[in-house]
Design a protein around this motif. Sequence first.
Motif, short mmCIF file in Angstrom:
data_model
loop_
_atom_site.label_atom_id
_atom_site.label_comp_id
_atom_site.label_asym_id
_atom_site.label_seq_id
_atom_site.Cartn_x
_atom_site.Cartn_y
_atom_site.Cartn_z
N LEU A 1 1.72 6.66 -7.03
CA LEU A 1 0.78 7.59 -7.30
C LEU A 1 1.09 9.03 -7.10
O LEU A 1 0.97 10.05 -7.88
CB LEU A 1 -0.66 7.29 -6.57
CG LEU A 1 -1.05 5.91 -6.70
CD1 LEU A 1 -2.57 5.67 -5.94
CD2 LEU A 1 -1.72 5.95 -8.35
N ALA A 2 1.74 9.34 -6.02
CA ALA A 2 2.15 10.69 -5.71
C ALA A 2 3.50 10.89 -6.75
O ALA A 2 3.15 12.34 -7.22
CB ALA A 2 3.01 10.76 -4.14
N ARG B 1 0.69 -1.19 0.05
CA ARG B 1 -0.09 0.06 -0.14
C ARG B 1 1.10 1.30 -0.02
O ARG B 1 0.59 2.16 -0.71
CB ARG B 1 -0.80 -0.01 1.20
CG ARG B 1 -2.01 -1.10 1.10
CD ARG B 1 -2.81 -1.11 2.65
NE ARG B 1 -3.81 -2.01 2.37
CZ ARG B 1 -4.62 -2.54 3.43
NH1 ARG B 1 -4.35 -1.93 4.69
NH2 ARG B 1 -5.53 -3.44 3.30
N LEU B 2 2.07 1.09 0.69
CA LEU B 2 2.72 2.35 0.82
C LEU B 2 3.46 2.86 -0.60
O LEU B 2 3.62 3.80 -0.90
CB LEU B 2 4.05 2.08 1.82
CG LEU B 2 4.81 3.37 2.10
CD1 LEU B 2 4.14 4.62 2.60
CD2 LEU B 2 6.01 2.94 3.10
N VAL B 3 3.86 1.62 -1.06
CA VAL B 3 4.47 1.69 -2.42
C VAL B 3 3.56 2.40 -3.57
O VAL B 3 3.88 3.07 -4.19
CB VAL B 3 5.13 0.18 -2.94
CG1 VAL B 3 5.86 0.61 -4.15
CG2 VAL B 3 6.37 -0.16 -1.98
N THR C 1 4.76 14.33 -11.61
CA THR C 1 5.27 14.36 -13.15
C THR C 1 4.00 14.94 -13.72
O THR C 1 4.62 15.82 -14.81
CB THR C 1 5.53 12.73 -13.55
OG1 THR C 1 6.46 12.14 -12.50
CG2 THR C 1 5.96 12.87 -14.79
N SER C 2 2.85 14.62 -13.70
CA SER C 2 1.98 15.30 -14.55
C SER C 2 1.95 16.65 -14.15
O SER C 2 1.45 17.59 -15.19
CB SER C 2 0.61 14.72 -14.28
OG SER C 2 0.55 13.22 -14.54
N SER C 3 1.93 17.18 -12.90
CA SER C 3 1.99 18.62 -12.72
C SER C 3 3.09 19.37 -13.27
O SER C 3 2.98 20.53 -14.02
CB SER C 3 1.98 18.85 -11.21
OG SER C 3 2.11 20.14 -10.86
N LEU C 4 4.39 18.87 -13.36
CA LEU C 4 5.59 19.46 -13.99
C LEU C 4 5.25 19.51 -15.40
O LEU C 4 5.70 20.50 -16.03
CB LEU C 4 6.82 18.57 -13.44
CG LEU C 4 7.15 18.71 -12.40
CD1 LEU C 4 8.43 17.57 -12.15
CD2 LEU C 4 7.65 20.21 -11.76
N GLN C 5 4.80 18.49 -15.99
CA GLN C 5 4.63 18.34 -17.61
C GLN C 5 3.46 19.49 -17.92
O GLN C 5 3.74 20.05 -18.91
CB GLN C 5 4.16 17.05 -18.12
CG GLN C 5 5.27 16.01 -18.04
CD GLN C 5 4.51 14.59 -18.27
OE1 GLN C 5 3.56 14.74 -18.49
NE2 GLN C 5 5.69 13.72 -18.61
#
Length: 231
Positions: free
Chosen positions: A181-182, A174-176, A187-191
């Motif tokens: 997901l984070a 679950r942690l991984v 990455t999506s935000s940076l793109q």
Amino acid sequence: MAQNTFETLVEHFGFAPISAIDDVINSVNELLYTAIMGLEQFVLSELKSSEEVDQGIHQVETLLESLVDRHFDMFEIYALRNIFTIPDKLEIVLPHREGMDLTSDQTKEECVDQELDTMRKKVLAVKAMNYKLKEEISRTDKCVKKLERWKERLSFLLTTDKHYNVSPVIDTVRLVTDQLLAIKRTTSSLQSQVDDEKLKQFAIICDERESFVSTMVLRQTEQMKMQQHEQ
């Protein structure tokens, strides 16, 4: 016996008349053989077994069988002609047929044919459904077997945390998953924040620098070759 009479009698009694007559004849034959066995035991107890005694018992048995066959053949004919029969001029309506319209015409026959076709189609549909269900059950069984094999292969994960004193595997997974997901969201935000034009300009600058460096290296190489040639 006429065909209609025979069918009416079978429908009324629930059995064929000849079967009742056969039962009577079979019962008589059983009694006959029982009597012959008793006679044989009595004769053998009074007289010793010999070829003449055996031959005499066999002759008595053959005689009685012949008499039974001849007389009960006559009984069969008499019963079929006089007992299990319906006079030709006598009209009989069975109780369960009272009030029923047994006449037939073209329209009724067509309706019956249509009903039969409908029932045949339903039967075929049920058979097809059963076939599909069997196939689905077979596929499901195969999937269940595969899952059971994978369960056996991965069963060690359930006890790994206890053996090696680590965090439970489920919590680690679950942690991984949360971390992945984070990272994906970051990455999506940076793109989305980077401008495509800036990326193109950066690529052009990189290409120019690479071209300049390549040219300088080539010049230095040529100069070194010329110096070596002069020496």
